[in-house]
Design an enzyme around this catalytic site. Structure first.
Site, PDB file in Angstrom:
ATOM      1  N   HIS A 267     -12.298  -5.967  -1.522  1.00  0.00           N
ATOM      2  CA  HIS A 267     -11.555  -4.992  -0.721  1.00  0.00           C
ATOM      3  C   HIS A 267     -12.451  -4.320   0.335  1.00  0.00           C
ATOM      4  O   HIS A 267     -12.989  -3.247   0.112  1.00  0.00           O
ATOM      5  CB  HIS A 267     -10.958  -3.934  -1.655  1.00  0.00           C
ATOM      6  CG  HIS A 267      -9.834  -3.154  -1.053  1.00  0.00           C
ATOM      7  ND1 HIS A 267      -9.005  -2.359  -1.819  1.00  0.00           N
ATOM      8  CD2 HIS A 267      -9.389  -3.037   0.222  1.00  0.00           C
ATOM      9  CE1 HIS A 267      -8.118  -1.787  -1.026  1.00  0.00           C
ATOM     10  NE2 HIS A 267      -8.333  -2.168   0.210  1.00  0.00           N
TER      11      HIS A 267
ATOM     12  N   TRP B  20       0.841  -1.215   0.000  1.00  0.00           N
ATOM     13  CA  TRP B  20       0.000   0.000   0.000  1.00  0.00           C
ATOM     14  C   TRP B  20       0.874   1.262   0.000  1.00  0.00           C
ATOM     15  O   TRP B  20       0.716   2.147  -0.853  1.00  0.00           O
ATOM     16  CB  TRP B  20      -0.938  -0.030   1.221  1.00  0.00           C
ATOM     17  CG  TRP B  20      -1.833   1.174   1.377  1.00  0.00           C
ATOM     18  CD1 TRP B  20      -2.146   2.096   0.408  1.00  0.00           C
ATOM     19  CD2 TRP B  20      -2.540   1.577   2.552  1.00  0.00           C
ATOM     20  NE1 TRP B  20      -3.017   3.038   0.923  1.00  0.00           N
ATOM     21  CE2 TRP B  20      -3.275   2.750   2.227  1.00  0.00           C
ATOM     22  CE3 TRP B  20      -2.637   1.072   3.857  1.00  0.00           C
ATOM     23  CZ2 TRP B  20      -4.080   3.419   3.167  1.00  0.00           C
ATOM     24  CZ3 TRP B  20      -3.446   1.731   4.779  1.00  0.00           C
ATOM     25  CH2 TRP B  20      -4.151   2.887   4.428  1.00  0.00           C
TER      26      TRP B  20
ATOM     27  N   SER C 138     -10.832  -9.326   1.914  1.00  0.00           N
ATOM     28  CA  SER C 138     -10.179  -8.517   2.935  1.00  0.00           C
ATOM     29  C   SER C 138     -11.319  -7.904   3.728  1.00  0.00           C
ATOM     30  O   SER C 138     -12.227  -7.317   3.143  1.00  0.00           O
ATOM     31  CB  SER C 138      -9.319  -7.436   2.271  1.00  0.00           C
ATOM     32  OG  SER C 138      -8.649  -6.700   3.275  1.00  0.00           O
TER      33      SER C 138
ATOM     34  N   TYR D  31      -4.328   1.441  -4.723  1.00  0.00           N
ATOM     35  CA  TYR D  31      -3.112   1.967  -4.082  1.00  0.00           C
ATOM     36  C   TYR D  31      -2.364   2.828  -5.105  1.00  0.00           C
ATOM     37  O   TYR D  31      -1.746   2.322  -6.051  1.00  0.00           O
ATOM     38  CB  TYR D  31      -2.199   0.837  -3.581  1.00  0.00           C
ATOM     39  CG  TYR D  31      -2.799  -0.001  -2.452  1.00  0.00           C
ATOM     40  CD1 TYR D  31      -3.916   0.429  -1.740  1.00  0.00           C
ATOM     41  CD2 TYR D  31      -2.235  -1.219  -2.085  1.00  0.00           C
ATOM     42  CE1 TYR D  31      -4.468  -0.339  -0.705  1.00  0.00           C
ATOM     43  CE2 TYR D  31      -2.770  -1.988  -1.052  1.00  0.00           C
ATOM     44  CZ  TYR D  31      -3.886  -1.537  -0.387  1.00  0.00           C
ATOM     45  OH  TYR D  31      -4.416  -2.305   0.633  1.00  0.00           O
TER      46      TYR D  31
HETATM   47  N1  LIG Z   1      -8.369  -2.696   3.518  1.00  0.00           N
HETATM   48  C1  LIG Z   1      -7.328  -3.448   3.251  1.00  0.00           C
HETATM   49  O1  LIG Z   1      -7.447  -4.465   2.618  1.00  0.00           O
HETATM   50  C2  LIG Z   1      -5.973  -3.006   3.751  1.00  0.00           C
HETATM   51  C3  LIG Z   1      -5.866  -1.936   4.636  1.00  0.00           C
HETATM   52  C4  LIG Z   1      -4.626  -1.644   5.187  1.00  0.00           C
HETATM   53  C5  LIG Z   1      -3.518  -2.376   4.813  1.00  0.00           C
HETATM   54  N2  LIG Z   1      -3.639  -3.389   3.913  1.00  0.00           N
HETATM   55  C6  LIG Z   1      -2.472  -4.192   3.494  1.00  0.00           C
HETATM   56  O2  LIG Z   1      -1.673  -4.511   4.623  1.00  0.00           O
HETATM   57  C7  LIG Z   1      -0.345  -4.022   4.425  1.00  0.00           C
HETATM   58  C8  LIG Z   1       0.290  -3.674   5.749  1.00  0.00           C
HETATM   59  O3  LIG Z   1      -0.434  -2.703   6.449  1.00  0.00           O
HETATM   60  P1  LIG Z   1       0.007  -1.173   6.502  1.00  0.00           P
HETATM   61  O4  LIG Z   1       1.040  -0.921   5.441  1.00  0.00           O
HETATM   62  O5  LIG Z   1      -1.238  -0.370   6.514  1.00  0.00           O
HETATM   63  O6  LIG Z   1       0.623  -1.014   7.945  1.00  0.00           O
HETATM   64  P2  LIG Z   1       1.906  -1.628   8.690  1.00  0.00           P
HETATM   65  O7  LIG Z   1       2.452  -2.747   7.919  1.00  0.00           O
HETATM   66  O8  LIG Z   1       1.484  -1.852  10.078  1.00  0.00           O
HETATM   67  O9  LIG Z   1       2.906  -0.385   8.682  1.00  0.00           O
HETATM   68  C9  LIG Z   1       3.706  -0.128   7.566  1.00  0.00           C
HETATM   69  C10 LIG Z   1       4.505   1.158   7.719  1.00  0.00           C
HETATM   70  O10 LIG Z   1       5.265   1.170   8.911  1.00  0.00           O
HETATM   71  C11 LIG Z   1       6.558   1.751   8.645  1.00  0.00           C
HETATM   72  N3  LIG Z   1       7.549   0.664   8.863  1.00  0.00           N
HETATM   73  C12 LIG Z   1       7.528  -0.574   8.309  1.00  0.00           C
HETATM   74  N4  LIG Z   1       8.559  -1.321   8.761  1.00  0.00           N
HETATM   75  C13 LIG Z   1       9.228  -0.547   9.635  1.00  0.00           C
HETATM   76  C14 LIG Z   1      10.384  -0.772  10.424  1.00  0.00           C
HETATM   77  N5  LIG Z   1      11.017  -1.937  10.441  1.00  0.00           N
HETATM   78  N6  LIG Z   1      10.813   0.251  11.216  1.00  0.00           N
HETATM   79  C15 LIG Z   1      10.169   1.438  11.214  1.00  0.00           C
HETATM   80  N7  LIG Z   1       9.073   1.705  10.490  1.00  0.00           N
HETATM   81  C16 LIG Z   1       8.598   0.717   9.696  1.00  0.00           C
HETATM   82  C17 LIG Z   1       6.517   2.241   7.211  1.00  0.00           C
HETATM   83  O11 LIG Z   1       6.015   3.593   7.139  1.00  0.00           O
HETATM   84  P3  LIG Z   1       6.857   4.920   7.517  1.00  0.00           P
HETATM   85  O12 LIG Z   1       8.275   4.662   7.156  1.00  0.00           O
HETATM   86  O13 LIG Z   1       6.222   6.003   6.733  1.00  0.00           O
HETATM   87  O14 LIG Z   1       6.617   5.113   8.993  1.00  0.00           O
HETATM   88  C18 LIG Z   1       5.502   1.326   6.593  1.00  0.00           C
HETATM   89  O15 LIG Z   1       4.904   1.834   5.448  1.00  0.00           O
HETATM   90  C19 LIG Z   1      -0.555  -2.842   3.454  1.00  0.00           C
HETATM   91  O16 LIG Z   1       0.644  -2.438   2.829  1.00  0.00           O
HETATM   92  C20 LIG Z   1      -1.575  -3.422   2.521  1.00  0.00           C
HETATM   93  O17 LIG Z   1      -0.953  -4.304   1.604  1.00  0.00           O
HETATM   94  C21 LIG Z   1      -4.854  -3.729   3.391  1.00  0.00           C
END
Ligand SMILES: NC(=O)c1ccc[n+]([C@@H]2O[C@H](COP(=O)([O-])OP(=O)(O)OC[C@H]3O[C@@H](n4cnc5c(N)ncnc54)[C@H](OP(=O)(O)O)[C@@H]3O)[C@@H](O)[C@H]2O)c1
Length: 327
Positions: free
Chosen positions: A121, A21, A152, A56
């Site tokens: 979605h 995303w 999802s 996305y």
């Molecule tokens: N409705 C749906 O279906 C839906 C909704 C949400 C998510 N998703 C899917 O789930 C995936 C994961 O969720 P998410 O991206 O929302 O949240 P997440 O994985 O909880 O957080 C990701 C963010 O945290 C930061 N990060 C990641 N690894 C890190 C590390 N090791 N150290 C420090 N910061 C770190 C990065 O942003 P920064 O560097 O900017 O802080 C990254 O973009 C999405 O990419 C998407 O594919 C689906």
């Protein structure tokens, strides 16, 4: 990297996979070259499953994955999503005509003839009471547009209803240290039916990396700025629906439990891997260093009983009363 079976697909996918995303949009400025380097780094380290969506960056994330496929020989799976291009989320919107248009657009963006896994979605709850929608997805599989499909969801109740449809192979749901309800009933039911579970938002939008503080500020076009109260989409998608200040306090407690040499991000991801019902966690990453950190969770030893109990106590006292009943 360890691999786990995804539903009845016959695929074995990396237990830490990739959420694409942030590299598409809604997370502040991202650079395509940096994003591509991050995707390459993930593949280099054994990731073979990437989660994206048609919305996305309005297809930017899907197109980056198409570029990755062009640049690499390794086999990897891409899961995309459909439904959020609708101008308003209505049950009627999930029609054959609309879904066909969304799927055709994703096929084009992904430069492929068949989508590995298509997920609805986060559709309105009513969609799970419309067998004809799942019939349309079955037809797409028969026509060779999809290999498999899943959903999802926002809520546990939607997940439980979705897995009544026999060809749903996967359920993507928010699951992390701050969102524990899926483990109560849903995981057992999904395991019974051999449905894969993709744990999304595993780092609570980065909060569970431990890098944030009261002084953290987010860009205007970052949902951690514009969706704090659910102004644009479900509030639970931003920081898992946990109020930022409450989350920061809980993170300080969690930091005390991180074993020497590990990061909080790895510890938080390792906690998810303790649940055998989970097929994989799909953390987002914008930079190669983040993916390297996140993938190291797979090498951590299982968490101690004391750690698991401590996390449970923290959730019960500081987080559960605020979020548990909503999703
Ligand atoms: N409705 C749906 O279906 C839906 C909704 C949400 C998510 N998703 C899917 O789930 C995936 C994961 O969720 P998410 O991206 O929302 O949240 P997440 O994985 O909880 O957080 C990701 C963010 O945290 C930061 N990060 C990641 N690894 C890190 C590390 N090791 N150290 C420090 N910061 C770190 C990065 O942003 P920064 O560097 O900017 O802080 C990254 O973009 C999405 O990419 C998407 O594919 C689906």
């Amino acid at each position: 990297m360890n691999y786990r079976a995804l539903g009845r697909t016959g695929w074995r996918i990396s237990e830490i996979s990739f959420g694409a995303w942030a590299i598409g949009g809604s997370w502040g400025n991202v650079d395509d070259n940096e994003s591509l380097a991050t995707l390459h780094a993930a593949l280099d380290r054994g990731v073979n499953f990437f989660d994206t969506a048609d919305v996305y960056g309005d297809g930017r994330s899907e197109r980056l994955l198409a570029r990755l496929k062009k640049e690499r020989r390794e086999k990897f799976y891409v899961a995309t999503k459909a439904g959020r291009r609708l101008p308003a989320q209505t049950t009627e919107g999930y029609s054959r005509k609309n879904l066909t248009a969304f799927v055709n657009r994703s096929l084009k963006n992904l430069h492929t003839e068949t989508i590995d896994l298509l997920q609805l979605h986060c559709p309105p709850t009513g969609v799970y009471y419309q067998p004809e929608v799942f019939g349309i997805l079955d037809d797409f599989v028969k026509a060779g547009k999809l290999r498999h499909y899943g959903v999802s969801v926002e809520k546990v109740e939607e997940a439980l209803k979705a897995i009544e449809f026999p060809n749903v192979q996967s359920v993507q749901i928010i699951f992390n240290i701050f969102r524990q309800r899926p483990a109560e009933l849903f995981f057992t039911e999904a395991q019974k039916r051999k449905v894969g579970i993709l744990a999304r938002v595993p780092l609570a939008s980065g909060l569970l990396s431990g890098k944030m503080s009261h002084a953290s500020r987010f860009a205007k076009d970052d949902h951690r700025n514009f969706n704090r109260r659910g102004e644009a989409f479900d509030r639970g998608e931003t920081f898992s629906g946990v109020d930022f200040e409450t989350g920061l306090k809980a993170v300080e407690q969690l930091k005390k439990r991180v074993p020497p040499g590990a990061s909080l991000a790895r510890f938080a991801l390792r906690w998810i891997l303790e649940f055998p019902a989970v097929t994989c966690a799909i953390p987002g990453a914008k930079h190669p260093a983040q993916i390297t950190d996140n993938l190291a969770a797979s090498d951590l030893p299982p968490l101690s009983k004391a750690s698991l109990k401590g996390i449970g106590r923290l959730y019960d006292s500081a987080i559960k009363p605020l979020v548990h009943h909503y999703w």
